[in-house]
Design a protein around this motif. Structure first.
Motif, PDB file in Angstrom:
ATOM      1  N   MET A 263       0.957  -1.466   0.179  1.00 16.01           N
ATOM      2  CA  MET A 263       0.019  -0.469   0.162  1.00 16.01           C
ATOM      3  C   MET A 263       1.058   1.252   0.344  1.00 16.01           C
ATOM      4  O   MET A 263       0.610   2.141  -0.316  1.00 16.01           O
ATOM      5  N   PHE A 264       1.841   1.312   1.033  1.00 14.62           N
ATOM      6  CA  PHE A 264       2.623   1.780   0.740  1.00 14.62           C
ATOM      7  C   PHE A 264       3.837   2.454  -0.409  1.00 14.62           C
ATOM      8  O   PHE A 264       4.033   3.861  -0.419  1.00 14.62           O
ATOM      9  N   ASP A 265       4.214   1.322  -1.337  1.00  9.46           N
ATOM     10  CA  ASP A 265       5.032   1.615  -2.310  1.00  9.46           C
ATOM     11  C   ASP A 265       4.244   1.644  -3.704  1.00  9.46           C
ATOM     12  O   ASP A 265       4.093   0.813  -3.808  1.00  9.46           O
ATOM     13  N   LYS A 266       3.968   3.317  -4.047  1.00  7.08           N
ATOM     14  CA  LYS A 266       2.293   2.885  -5.124  1.00  7.08           C
ATOM     15  C   LYS A 266       3.711   2.589  -6.558  1.00  7.08           C
ATOM     16  O   LYS A 266       2.611   2.197  -7.155  1.00  7.08           O
ATOM     17  N   ASN A 267       4.677   3.139  -6.543  1.00  9.95           N
ATOM     18  CA  ASN A 267       5.140   2.835  -7.822  1.00  9.95           C
ATOM     19  C   ASN A 267       5.642   1.581  -7.678  1.00  9.95           C
ATOM     20  O   ASN A 267       6.538   0.876  -8.724  1.00  9.95           O
ATOM     21  N   GLY A 268       5.626   1.158  -7.018  1.00 11.02           N
ATOM     22  CA  GLY A 268       6.401  -1.000  -6.874  1.00 11.02           C
ATOM     23  C   GLY A 268       7.385  -0.917  -7.440  1.00 11.02           C
ATOM     24  O   GLY A 268       8.105  -1.690  -7.878  1.00 11.02           O
ATOM     25  N   ASP A 269       7.987  -0.744  -6.734  1.00  9.82           N
ATOM     26  CA  ASP A 269       9.824  -0.531  -6.483  1.00  9.82           C
ATOM     27  C   ASP A 269      10.761  -1.099  -5.930  1.00  9.82           C
ATOM     28  O   ASP A 269      11.493  -0.940  -5.611  1.00  9.82           O
ATOM     29  N   GLU A 270       9.408  -1.287  -4.811  1.00  5.30           N
ATOM     30  CA  GLU A 270      10.134  -2.304  -3.313  1.00  5.30           C
ATOM     31  C   GLU A 270      10.755  -1.171  -2.296  1.00  5.30           C
ATOM     32  O   GLU A 270      11.901  -1.634  -1.533  1.00  5.30           O
ATOM     33  N   ILE A 271      10.540   0.133  -2.980  1.00  2.46           N
ATOM     34  CA  ILE A 271      11.396   1.321  -1.690  1.00  2.46           C
ATOM     35  C   ILE A 271       9.969   1.748  -1.418  1.00  2.46           C
ATOM     36  O   ILE A 271       9.217   2.365  -1.992  1.00  2.46           O
ATOM     37  N   ILE A 272      10.309   2.377   0.352  1.00  3.71           N
ATOM     38  CA  ILE A 272       9.233   3.334   0.419  1.00  3.71           C
ATOM     39  C   ILE A 272      10.319   4.452   1.063  1.00  3.71           C
ATOM     40  O   ILE A 272      10.676   4.159   1.954  1.00  3.71           O
ATOM     41  N   THR A 273       9.646   5.367   0.441  1.00  3.99           N
ATOM     42  CA  THR A 273      10.300   6.456   0.187  1.00  3.99           C
ATOM     43  C   THR A 273       9.986   7.421   1.881  1.00  3.99           C
ATOM     44  O   THR A 273       8.646   7.119   1.889  1.00  3.99           O
ATOM     45  N   VAL A 274      11.187   8.457   2.275  1.00  7.67           N
ATOM     46  CA  VAL A 274      10.045   8.988   3.054  1.00  7.67           C
ATOM     47  C   VAL A 274       8.407   9.757   2.503  1.00  7.67           C
ATOM     48  O   VAL A 274       7.096   9.923   3.983  1.00  7.67           O
ATOM     49  N   HIS A 275       8.315  10.240   1.312  1.00  4.73           N
ATOM     50  CA  HIS A 275       7.461  11.208   1.149  1.00  4.73           C
ATOM     51  C   HIS A 275       6.716  10.077   1.003  1.00  4.73           C
ATOM     52  O   HIS A 275       4.636  10.601   0.634  1.00  4.73           O
ATOM     53  N   ASP A 276       6.533   8.248   0.175  1.00  2.89           N
ATOM     54  CA  ASP A 276       5.762   6.998  -0.021  1.00  2.89           C
ATOM     55  C   ASP A 276       4.655   7.421   1.507  1.00  2.89           C
ATOM     56  O   ASP A 276       3.513   7.265   1.294  1.00  2.89           O
ATOM     57  N   LEU A 277       5.547   7.470   2.532  1.00  2.00           N
ATOM     58  CA  LEU A 277       4.961   7.283   3.681  1.00  2.00           C
ATOM     59  C   LEU A 277       4.239   8.107   4.167  1.00  2.00           C
ATOM     60  O   LEU A 277       2.847   8.332   4.807  1.00  2.00           O
ATOM     61  N   SER A 278       4.982   9.198   4.204  1.00  2.00           N
ATOM     62  CA  SER A 278       4.547  10.064   4.972  1.00  2.00           C
ATOM     63  C   SER A 278       2.407  10.621   3.777  1.00  2.00           C
ATOM     64  O   SER A 278       1.600  11.007   4.617  1.00  2.00           O
ATOM     65  N   GLN A 279       2.340  10.173   2.631  1.00  2.00           N
ATOM     66  CA  GLN A 279       1.453  10.421   1.784  1.00  2.00           C
ATOM     67  C   GLN A 279       0.205   9.741   2.395  1.00  2.00           C
ATOM     68  O   GLN A 279      -1.109   9.100   2.478  1.00  2.00           O
ATOM     69  N   ALA A 280       0.617   8.000   2.855  1.00  2.00           N
ATOM     70  CA  ALA A 280       0.212   7.012   3.051  1.00  2.00           C
ATOM     71  C   ALA A 280      -1.056   7.825   4.757  1.00  2.00           C
ATOM     72  O   ALA A 280      -2.071   7.215   4.149  1.00  2.00           O
ATOM     73  N   LEU A 281       0.451   8.116   5.113  1.00  2.00           N
ATOM     74  CA  LEU A 281      -0.518   8.390   6.192  1.00  2.00           C
ATOM     75  C   LEU A 281      -1.020   9.830   6.558  1.00  2.00           C
ATOM     76  O   LEU A 281      -2.331   9.181   6.879  1.00  2.00           O
ATOM     77  N   THR A 282      -0.716  10.769   5.029  1.00  2.00           N
ATOM     78  CA  THR A 282      -1.970  11.973   5.398  1.00  2.00           C
ATOM     79  C   THR A 282      -2.505  11.376   5.132  1.00  2.00           C
ATOM     80  O   THR A 282      -4.551  11.462   5.391  1.00  2.00           O
ATOM     81  N   LEU A 283      -3.738   9.960   3.757  1.00  2.00           N
ATOM     82  CA  LEU A 283      -4.656   9.718   3.056  1.00  2.00           C
ATOM     83  C   LEU A 283      -5.301   8.886   4.459  1.00  2.00           C
ATOM     84  O   LEU A 283      -6.924   8.839   4.149  1.00  2.00           O
ATOM     85  N   LEU A 284      -4.522   8.474   5.432  1.00  2.00           N
ATOM     86  CA  LEU A 284      -4.991   8.328   5.973  1.00  2.00           C
ATOM     87  C   LEU A 284      -5.960   8.821   7.659  1.00  2.00           C
ATOM     88  O   LEU A 284      -5.909   8.562   8.756  1.00  2.00           O
ATOM     89  N   GLY A 285      -5.629  10.416   7.839  1.00  2.00           N
ATOM     90  CA  GLY A 285      -5.773  11.357   8.301  1.00  2.00           C
ATOM     91  C   GLY A 285      -4.951  10.884   9.941  1.00  2.00           C
ATOM     92  O   GLY A 285      -4.744  11.700  10.888  1.00  2.00           O
ATOM     93  N   LEU A 286      -3.997  10.826   9.608  1.00  2.00           N
ATOM     94  CA  LEU A 286      -2.849  10.187  10.047  1.00  2.00           C
ATOM     95  C   LEU A 286      -1.202  11.903   9.651  1.00  2.00           C
ATOM     96  O   LEU A 286      -0.444  11.142   9.596  1.00  2.00           O
ATOM     97  N   ASP A 287      -1.583  12.877  10.365  1.00  2.00           N
ATOM     98  CA  ASP A 287      -0.418  13.968   9.666  1.00  2.00           C
ATOM     99  C   ASP A 287       0.425  13.659  10.365  1.00  2.00           C
ATOM    100  O   ASP A 287       0.600  13.314  11.909  1.00  2.00           O
ATOM    101  N   ALA A 288       1.809  13.532   9.765  1.00  2.00           N
ATOM    102  CA  ALA A 288       2.808  13.344  10.364  1.00  2.00           C
ATOM    103  C   ALA A 288       3.645  14.416   9.893  1.00  2.00           C
ATOM    104  O   ALA A 288       3.638  14.956   8.501  1.00  2.00           O
TER     105      ALA A 288
END
Length: 150
Positions: free
Chosen positions: A1-26
């Motif tokens: 779910m966090f690795d939107k581009n499928g490169d098997e790497i979760i960047t800080v931006h990927d993680l931040s975006q997923a948390l924001t979508l879930l309403g968990l602002d960090a």
């Protein structure tokens, strides 16, 4: 779910975006400083093993002593409870197909468009067959996912 581009790497931006979508602002800088310690040298982000290590606070899942084990269990329970609350939007103690669909939609997952698939996801972990996922079913599912992927 966090690795939107499928490169098997979760960047800080990927993680931040997923948390924001879930309403968990960090705070982005706090998030970045937290995960930097878990990123392997030469990588731009977290590999799956790094993500699991981050989830477990960088601690190994070995029982070093009874006190440490009890602390890990209570921390895991607390983490799972917080995750459950993200899905249980109405706070009734159950995750319905509709609530799961809302979270999948927030994450931009294609499964969210098909209620039959969402209901199948619920059915696959609903041990007492009441059409909803309670905290214990959720906890069992999350533990089996973490064990089977580690």
């Amino acid at each position: 779910m966090f690795d939107k581009n499928g490169d098997e790497i979760i960047t800080v931006h990927d993680l931040s975006q997923a948390l924001t979508l879930l309403g968990l602002d960090a705070d982005f800088s706090e998030l970045e400083s937290t995960i930097q310690a878990h990123i392997k040298s030469g990588n731009d982000g977290l590999e799956f093993e790094d993500f699991v290590s981050l989830h477990h606070g960088g601690q190994q899942l070995q029982q070093q002593d009874h006190d440490q084990s009890a602390h890990e269990i209570s921390q895991e329970e607390s983490d799972l409870s917080e995750a459950f609350k993200v899905f249980d939007e109405d706070g009734d103690g159950y995750i319905s197909a509709h609530e799961l669909q809302v979270v999948l939609r927030k994450l931009g997952l294609p499964e969210a468009t098909e209620i039959d698939r969402v209901e199948q996801m619920i059915f696959s972990v609903d041990r007492n067959q009441d059409g909803q996922v309670d905290f214990f079913e959720f906890k069992d599912m999350m533990r089996s996912v973490l064990i089977s992927t580690s």
